[in-house]
Design an enzyme around this catalytic site. Structure first.
Site, PDB file in Angstrom:
ATOM      1  N   LYS A   1       0.810  -1.221   0.000  1.00 32.99           N
ATOM      2  CA  LYS A   1       0.000   0.000   0.000  1.00 32.99           C
ATOM      3  C   LYS A   1       0.841   1.268   0.000  1.00 32.99           C
ATOM      4  O   LYS A   1       0.396   2.305  -0.495  1.00 32.99           O
ATOM      5  CB  LYS A   1      -0.959  -0.003   1.187  1.00 32.99           C
ATOM      6  CG  LYS A   1      -1.996  -1.095   1.043  1.00 32.99           C
ATOM      7  CD  LYS A   1      -3.042  -1.050   2.124  1.00 32.99           C
ATOM      8  CE  LYS A   1      -3.874  -2.285   1.958  1.00 32.99           C
ATOM      9  NZ  LYS A   1      -5.258  -2.135   2.231  1.00 32.99           N
TER      10      LYS A   1
ATOM     11  N   GLU B   1      -2.201   7.170   8.195  1.00 30.02           N
ATOM     12  CA  GLU B   1      -3.032   8.069   7.382  1.00 30.02           C
ATOM     13  C   GLU B   1      -3.926   8.875   8.305  1.00 30.02           C
ATOM     14  O   GLU B   1      -4.203   8.450   9.424  1.00 30.02           O
ATOM     15  CB  GLU B   1      -3.994   7.248   6.493  1.00 30.02           C
ATOM     16  CG  GLU B   1      -3.395   6.679   5.257  1.00 30.02           C
ATOM     17  CD  GLU B   1      -4.424   5.897   4.432  1.00 30.02           C
ATOM     18  OE1 GLU B   1      -5.586   5.753   4.859  1.00 30.02           O
ATOM     19  OE2 GLU B   1      -4.041   5.423   3.365  1.00 30.02           O
TER      20      GLU B   1
ATOM     21  N   HIS C   1     -14.433  -3.369   8.696  1.00 38.53           N
ATOM     22  CA  HIS C   1     -13.818  -2.810   7.478  1.00 38.53           C
ATOM     23  C   HIS C   1     -14.049  -3.683   6.259  1.00 38.53           C
ATOM     24  O   HIS C   1     -13.323  -3.605   5.276  1.00 38.53           O
ATOM     25  CB  HIS C   1     -12.315  -2.581   7.656  1.00 38.53           C
ATOM     26  CG  HIS C   1     -11.974  -1.648   8.768  1.00 38.53           C
ATOM     27  ND1 HIS C   1     -12.429  -0.363   8.813  1.00 38.53           N
ATOM     28  CD2 HIS C   1     -11.232  -1.821   9.885  1.00 38.53           C
ATOM     29  CE1 HIS C   1     -11.982   0.223   9.902  1.00 38.53           C
ATOM     30  NE2 HIS C   1     -11.253  -0.653  10.586  1.00 38.53           N
TER      31      HIS C   1
ATOM     32  N   ARG D   1      -7.517  -7.653  -9.191  1.00 43.00           N
ATOM     33  CA  ARG D   1      -8.215  -8.931  -9.334  1.00 43.00           C
ATOM     34  C   ARG D   1      -9.695  -8.673  -9.530  1.00 43.00           C
ATOM     35  O   ARG D   1     -10.134  -7.537  -9.460  1.00 43.00           O
ATOM     36  CB  ARG D   1      -8.030  -9.739  -8.042  1.00 43.00           C
ATOM     37  CG  ARG D   1      -8.513  -8.918  -6.846  1.00 43.00           C
ATOM     38  CD  ARG D   1      -8.664  -9.722  -5.596  1.00 43.00           C
ATOM     39  NE  ARG D   1      -8.711  -8.900  -4.404  1.00 43.00           N
ATOM     40  CZ  ARG D   1      -9.800  -8.378  -3.860  1.00 43.00           C
ATOM     41  NH1 ARG D   1     -10.972  -8.563  -4.424  1.00 43.00           N
ATOM     42  NH2 ARG D   1      -9.747  -7.652  -2.765  1.00 43.00           N
TER      43      ARG D   1
HETATM   44  P1  ADP Z   1      -8.182  -3.505   2.726  1.00 44.08           P
HETATM   45  O1  ADP Z   1      -7.001  -3.838   1.898  1.00 44.08           O
HETATM   46  O2  ADP Z   1      -8.219  -4.229   4.004  1.00 44.08           O
HETATM   47  O3  ADP Z   1      -9.451  -3.570   1.930  1.00 44.08           O
HETATM   48  P2  ADP Z   1      -8.462  -0.578   2.591  1.00 44.08           P
HETATM   49  O4  ADP Z   1      -7.367   0.400   2.620  1.00 44.08           O
HETATM   50  O5  ADP Z   1      -9.148  -0.788   1.288  1.00 44.08           O
HETATM   51  O6  ADP Z   1      -7.955  -1.968   3.147  1.00 44.08           O
HETATM   52  O7  ADP Z   1      -9.542  -0.144   3.682  1.00 44.08           O
HETATM   53  C1  ADP Z   1     -10.635  -0.945   4.042  1.00 44.08           C
HETATM   54  C2  ADP Z   1     -11.683  -0.081   4.737  1.00 44.08           C
HETATM   55  O8  ADP Z   1     -11.135   0.553   5.905  1.00 44.08           O
HETATM   56  C3  ADP Z   1     -12.210   1.065   3.897  1.00 44.08           C
HETATM   57  O9  ADP Z   1     -13.248   0.673   3.055  1.00 44.08           O
HETATM   58  C4  ADP Z   1     -12.676   2.041   4.966  1.00 44.08           C
HETATM   59  O10 ADP Z   1     -13.911   1.657   5.494  1.00 44.08           O
HETATM   60  C5  ADP Z   1     -11.624   1.879   6.046  1.00 44.08           C
HETATM   61  N1  ADP Z   1     -10.523   2.863   5.880  1.00 44.08           N
HETATM   62  C6  ADP Z   1      -9.357   2.674   5.231  1.00 44.08           C
HETATM   63  N2  ADP Z   1      -8.589   3.785   5.264  1.00 44.08           N
HETATM   64  C7  ADP Z   1      -9.287   4.712   5.953  1.00 44.08           C
HETATM   65  C8  ADP Z   1      -9.036   6.074   6.355  1.00 44.08           C
HETATM   66  N3  ADP Z   1      -7.893   6.709   6.071  1.00 44.08           N
HETATM   67  N4  ADP Z   1     -10.006   6.704   7.072  1.00 44.08           N
HETATM   68  C9  ADP Z   1     -11.145   6.075   7.405  1.00 44.08           C
HETATM   69  N5  ADP Z   1     -11.437   4.820   7.070  1.00 44.08           N
HETATM   70  C10 ADP Z   1     -10.530   4.124   6.355  1.00 44.08           C
HETATM   71  P1  ADP Z   2     -13.389  -7.072  -1.632  1.00 43.40           P
HETATM   72  O1  ADP Z   2     -12.980  -5.653  -1.598  1.00 43.40           O
HETATM   73  O2  ADP Z   2     -13.458  -7.647  -3.013  1.00 43.40           O
HETATM   74  O3  ADP Z   2     -14.566  -7.361  -0.794  1.00 43.40           O
HETATM   75  P2  ADP Z   2     -11.550  -8.048   0.382  1.00 43.40           P
HETATM   76  O4  ADP Z   2     -10.179  -7.479   0.344  1.00 43.40           O
HETATM   77  O5  ADP Z   2     -12.408  -7.612   1.509  1.00 43.40           O
HETATM   78  O6  ADP Z   2     -12.186  -7.826  -1.028  1.00 43.40           O
HETATM   79  O7  ADP Z   2     -11.456  -9.626   0.412  1.00 43.40           O
HETATM   80  C1  ADP Z   2     -11.774 -10.501  -0.637  1.00 43.40           C
HETATM   81  C2  ADP Z   2     -11.714 -11.900  -0.117  1.00 43.40           C
HETATM   82  O8  ADP Z   2     -10.398 -12.248   0.190  1.00 43.40           O
HETATM   83  C3  ADP Z   2     -12.504 -12.133   1.129  1.00 43.40           C
HETATM   84  O9  ADP Z   2     -13.008 -13.439   1.050  1.00 43.40           O
HETATM   85  C4  ADP Z   2     -11.484 -11.983   2.238  1.00 43.40           C
HETATM   86  O10 ADP Z   2     -11.859 -12.749   3.351  1.00 43.40           O
HETATM   87  C5  ADP Z   2     -10.233 -12.508   1.570  1.00 43.40           C
HETATM   88  N1  ADP Z   2      -8.995 -11.805   1.933  1.00 43.40           N
HETATM   89  C6  ADP Z   2      -8.448 -10.761   1.283  1.00 43.40           C
HETATM   90  N2  ADP Z   2      -7.271 -10.396   1.808  1.00 43.40           N
HETATM   91  C7  ADP Z   2      -7.057 -11.222   2.835  1.00 43.40           C
HETATM   92  C8  ADP Z   2      -6.012 -11.364   3.776  1.00 43.40           C
HETATM   93  N3  ADP Z   2      -4.929 -10.618   3.748  1.00 43.40           N
HETATM   94  N4  ADP Z   2      -6.150 -12.313   4.715  1.00 43.40           N
HETATM   95  C9  ADP Z   2      -7.239 -13.099   4.722  1.00 43.40           C
HETATM   96  N5  ADP Z   2      -8.235 -13.034   3.845  1.00 43.40           N
HETATM   97  C10 ADP Z   2      -8.160 -12.114   2.918  1.00 43.40           C
END
Ligand code: ADP
Ligand code: ADP
Ligand code: MG
Length: 492
Positions: free
Chosen positions: A117, A207, A241, A298
């Site tokens: 990230k 952040e 989240h 993906r």
């Molecule tokens: P992941 O890889 O786990 O999906 P993301 O960076 O996409 O991580 O964040 C997942 C969720 O966490 C976001 O959809 C949001 O709800 C919350 N989130 C992430 N970054 C922030 C931020 N800077 N401020 C507030 N909420 C956040």
């Molecule tokens: P989306 O934004 O498509 O919902 P997520 O990042 O929340 O994607 O996750 C997609 C799928 O992959 C989910 O089934 C989640 O449980 C799994 N997943 C993604 N990243 C991880 C991780 N680092 N560890 C465990 N499971 C993960």
């Protein structure tokens, strides 16, 4: 190059989804499965199926050498990784390429960059896409604390509360909110140790924590030269989240903000010569400032809502692009019609912190309704395993208007017949019947703050009626099968 045989390195509903797309393209499929999935649907649906190891993902769905051995033995010419598991592991994409097999996804190098990230933020900043105010990668806690304190002094837009994140995080894990200076050091330490434990990666970054934000993401298709968007998805209804309900188009964006976000997403995709389907995630503040969050290289869990409003099959597009075809569309060809809402049906206890509730699913039956699509990887009776994501199905309703889609989804969820497990079904019904959902005014924290539950329009009477309907349905079903529930349970 025409692909003839695809191995699907995944399980559950997404494996079934990929098999369906391949069948329609007259491509043969190979499923892999773990010992825990011997009775699952995906090995049955594929043309060939091979067991790749024990139930633990590390020894089966994540075991690259074993999967590659199957791919070579069965002479597949491509591998689709689905989502989760190996889909964002650059090492896997590299191994596939090295074996002379087509990886259905972008290049390993890009997966690597976007999987980090911190690197992704830097790339996007360079491309002129706004990023959340924050630090670069931090490893040593003492200097991390200093760097954060320095930035707090320097930047007006970087103030408490802050969000400490894992550079290698995913699946909503590895995030920690910090409200005040006194807690900074402990939070940095904890976030780092969680990141090491969950992602085997000590790099964290900080952040600004955006309060009451919306999560808006843009579906992208690119062929390495050109990139187009397939509009946005609103994914702000989350718990832990992670998304629970998603919809397209977003009910919360003005047209001018929508276009700014769509343009930024295309700019981001073009800047990295993106090839395949991908998603650019943004976070939007209550003041309508938007920032890049991450790029998912993906197919996304919630891709059906985009398919329903655009009529484009994203998995087929991934396969076409991977086989070397140019994008068959230009931006002006992409139209959106109507509105789609997806709800994720999980075996989880919404009353106990959304804790997964694996176990035996005795009966599962979906009604047939025009305009409602069900993506599932299970057939009852079955066991929802504690080893994998407890998602049972994704239910996507399409309507000419948002309200029509919402009502269709509501009616459908009420009619789903489920027996044997605690699920989030009645929670989903409640959510889509709340005034905030009906009005399309919601943000990412809403579901975790339970106060809205009193405001639901699904009265206790409606929920009680649903329970009664379930009870009567199950009584009829049991009568038909001449078995009692305890006998079924005893036989397990
Ligand atoms: P992941 O890889 O786990 O999906 P993301 O960076 O996409 O991580 O964040 C997942 C969720 O966490 C976001 O959809 C949001 O709800 C919350 N989130 C992430 N970054 C922030 C931020 N800077 N401020 C507030 N909420 C956040
Ligand atoms: P989306 O934004 O498509 O919902 P997520 O990042 O929340 O994607 O996750 C997609 C799928 O992959 C989910 O089934 C989640 O449980 C799994 N997943 C993604 N990243 C991880 C991780 N680092 N560890 C465990 N499971 C993960
Ligand atoms: Mg994300």
């Amino acid at each position: 190059m025409t692909l003839k045989k695809i191995l699907i390195a995944n399980r559950g509903e997404i494996a079934i989804r990929i098999i369906q797309a391949a069948e329609e393209m007259k491509i043969k499929t190979v499923a892999i499965y773990s010992e825990g999935d011997a009775d699952a649907l995906h090995p049955k649906r594929a043309d060939e199926a091979v067991c790749v190891g024990p139930v633990e993902s590390q020894k089966s769905y994540l075991h690259i050498p074993k999967i590659m051995e199957v791919a070579r033995d069965l002479k597949v010419d491509a591998i689709h990784p689905g989502y989760g598991f190996l889909s964002e592991k650059a090492e896997f994409a590299k191994a596939v390429k090295k074996a002379g097999i087509t990886f259905i996804g972008p290049d390993a190098e890009l997966i690597d960059q976007m999987g980090d990230k911190v690197a992704a933020r830097a790339l996007m900043e360079k491309a002129g896409v706004p990023i959340v105010p924050g630090t670069g990668g931090l490893d040593d806690i003492e200097s991390a604390e200093k760097a954060v304190l320095k930035l707090l002094k320097e930047r007006q837009d970087f103030q408490f509360p802050l969000l400490i994140k894992a550079a290698g995080g995913g699946g909503g894990k590895g995030m920690r909110v910090c409200h005040k200076k006194e807690d900074l050091r402990t939070n940095l330490e904890r976030a780092q140790s969680e990141s090491i434990k969950s992602f085997n990666n000590s790099t964290i970054f900080v952040e600004r924590y955006i309060e009451e934000p919306r999560h808006i993401e843009v579906q992208i298709l690119g062929d390495g030269k050109n990139a187009i968007h397939l509009y946005e998805r609103e994914c702000s209804l989350q718990r832990r989240h992670q998304k629970v309900i998603e919809e397209a188009p977003s009910p919360s964006l003005t047209d001018s903000l929508r276009h700014k976000i769509l343009d930024a997403a295309v700019k981001a995709a073009v800047s990295v010569n993106y090839s395949s389907a991908g998603t650019i995630e943004f976070i939007v503040s209550p003041q309508d400032d938007f920032y890049f969050l991450e790029m998912n290289t993906r197919i996304q869990v919630e891709h059906p809502v985009t398919e329903e409003i655009t009529g484009i099959d994203l998995v087929k597009e991934q396969i076409r692009i991977a086989s070397g075809e140019k994008l068959g569309w230009s931006q002006k060809d992409i139209r959106q019609t109507g509105h789609a809402i997806e709800a994720r049906l999980y075996a989880e206890d919404t009353e106990k912190g959304f804790l997964p509730q694996p176990g035996k699913l005795h009966f599962l039956r979906f009604p047939q309704r025009k305009g409602v699509r069900v993506d599932t990887g299970v057939e009852s009776p079955t066991t929802i395993s504690s080893f994998y994501d407890p998602m049972i199905a994704k239910i996507t309703a399409w309507g000419e208007t948002r309200e029509a889609a919402r009502r269709k989804l509501h009616a459908f969820l009420c009619e789903v017949y489920l027996e044997g497990l605690i699920t989030n079904r009645s929670f989903l019904i409640e959510v889509i019947d709340t005034p905030f959902f009906i009005e399309g005014k919601y943000h990412t924290h809403l579901l975790e703050d339970k106060s809205w539950r009193k405001k639901t329009k699904s009265s206790p009477q409606i929920l009680a009626a649903l329970c009664l309907k379930d009870y009567l349905d199950s009584a009829l079903e049991l009568q038909a099968s001449k078995r009692s529930l305890w006998q079924t349970q005893e036989a397990d």
